[in-house]
Design an enzyme around this catalytic site. Structure first.
Site, mmCIF file in Angstrom:
data_model
loop_
_atom_site.group_PDB
_atom_site.id
_atom_site.type_symbol
_atom_site.label_atom_id
_atom_site.label_comp_id
_atom_site.label_asym_id
_atom_site.label_seq_id
_atom_site.Cartn_x
_atom_site.Cartn_y
_atom_site.Cartn_z
ATOM 1 C CE LYS A 155 39.661 40.126 52.099
ATOM 2 N NZ LYS A 155 39.075 38.792 51.892
ATOM 3 C CE LYS A 235 45.869 39.959 45.573
ATOM 4 N NZ LYS A 235 46.159 38.887 46.552
ATOM 5 C CE LYS A 238 38.581 34.587 42.393
ATOM 6 N NZ LYS A 238 38.265 33.250 42.925
#
Length: 369
Positions: A155, A235, A238
């Site tokens: 991140k 994967k 959202k």
């Protein structure tokens, strides 16, 4: 008309807590020792897990985690599930949207089968002991240990630099787990290193201050990871910008059928399961097997004689049949926010009853009181 009801309900629970508050120990008298012992996990087995309120769960969340959460309610005597809103603010959040997302996540968990009578469902930020234990554990954690965790590396690279909260959030994650003396934690493979941090901090605390925390074991889901419908090398997520890549638990039957019909496969019409060479088709087989509650081999057998186009219709049928009751229950729960707030308030009260005595022990052993 819902707003006055919500406000009245909040006031009611605050009134109850004023006259019957959970025990929160800020000093360490010896007379309360017996109360601490009563907070040990029943039969030494307690499950804890958390989920961020970052939107309605998708099919991968449900099959990979939430379905397992529902099953664990019958397998363990003490189960806690937290909506970890403190974790969510490591990324910028719109306050109004965050408030809505917290209730939406509560509705989603209830719709998927989480039962507040069998599990404690609560909002993390409302139990202040999480943050205090995180600070204490942070004082035992080295910076190099956090720097090498995969979440930070991934991140912070995307954002060029990350916040202090993002850097230290695995410590808060460890505090979430250890605060309840949890013995088992359902996690995905990508979270194993974070659980290892919690295990290491339990050992470190116990070695320095005396035994208090059990080392929690991982409960890995047997369901294969669900991949993006548009990029089966990644994967399902959202945050995927491709709307056709992710199936939400709120998607209509038509939307589900459309997304699966447009799922990436290959030029071979036969259905086989080979994630290395045929990731797209294998992802559909994984979804079919998981939603129909059959093995991968049985899913491939059912696909015999079908080309990938016809097989997609079979997969769509299985997904629609599985998600329709969840979607309908979620829609029903959404129109009653007062009920959702009541569930979370009661869960918070029960969680604090468990957390306060443990933090009292921590303060005493560390020397803070």
């Amino acid at each position: 008309m819902a707003l006055p009801v919500r406000t009245s309900l909040k006031r009611l629970f605050r009134f109850i807590e004023r006259f019957n508050p959970p025990k929160r120990f800020f000093c360490c008298g010896t007379e309360a020792k017996n109360e601490v012992g009563a907070e040990e996990p029943p039969a030494g087995r307690r499950v804890f897990s958390g989920i961020q309120p970052t939107g309605v769960p998708h099919l991968g969340n449900y099959l990979g985690a939430l379905e397992n959460w529902v099953a664990l309610q019958d397998q363990y005597p003490s189960v806690l599930y937290s909506i970890v809103d403190l974790h969510s603010i490591t990324q910028p959040q719109d306050p109004a949207r965050l408030r809505g997302n917290i209730l939406d996540m509560a509705a989603s968990l209830l719709a998927c089968g989480i039962d507040p009578e069998r599990a404690i469902l609560f909002q993390q930020s409302q139990v202040s002991e999480h943050a205090e234990l995180s600070w204490i554990l942070g004082c035992l954690t080295s910076m190099p240990r956090l720097r090498h965790l995969p979440q930070w590396k991934m991140k912070s690279k995307v954002k060029n630099e990350g916040s202090v909260g993002l850097y230290t959030y695995p410590v808060l994650q460890a505090a979430d787990i250890l605060l309840y003396k949890s013995t088992h934690v359902p996690v995905g493979e990508d979270q194993i290193q974070h659980l290892e941090l919690a295990q290491g901090l339990a050992r470190l605390f116990n070695g320095r201050y005396g035994f208090l925390f059990p080392e929690p074991d991982a409960l890995l889901s047997s369901t294969r990871k669900v991949k993006s419908l548009r990029d089966p090398s990644s994967k399902m997520s959202k945050s995927d910008t491709q709307t056709m890549a992710t199936i939400s638990i709120t998607d209509s039957p038509d939307d589900i059928a459309l997304k699966i019909r447009r799922a990436v496969t290959d030029f071979t019409s036969e259905v086989t399961f080979d994630p290395e060479t045929r990731p797209g088709v294998s992802n559909l087989v994984t979804i079919h097997a998981a939603t129909a509650r059959i093995g991968v081999e049985e899913a491939v057998t059912q696909a015999r004689g079908l080309d990938t186009g016809a097989y997609k219709a079979l997969v769509s049928e299985a997904v629609i049949q599985r998600l329709t009751p969840i979607r309908e229950e979620l829609q029903r729960l959404r129109v009653d926010p007062a009920h959702l707030e009541g569930v979370l308030t009661r869960g918070t009260y029960r969680a604090r009853e468990l957390a306060a005595p443990v933090l009292r022990e921590v303060r005493q052993q560390v020397g803070l009181c």
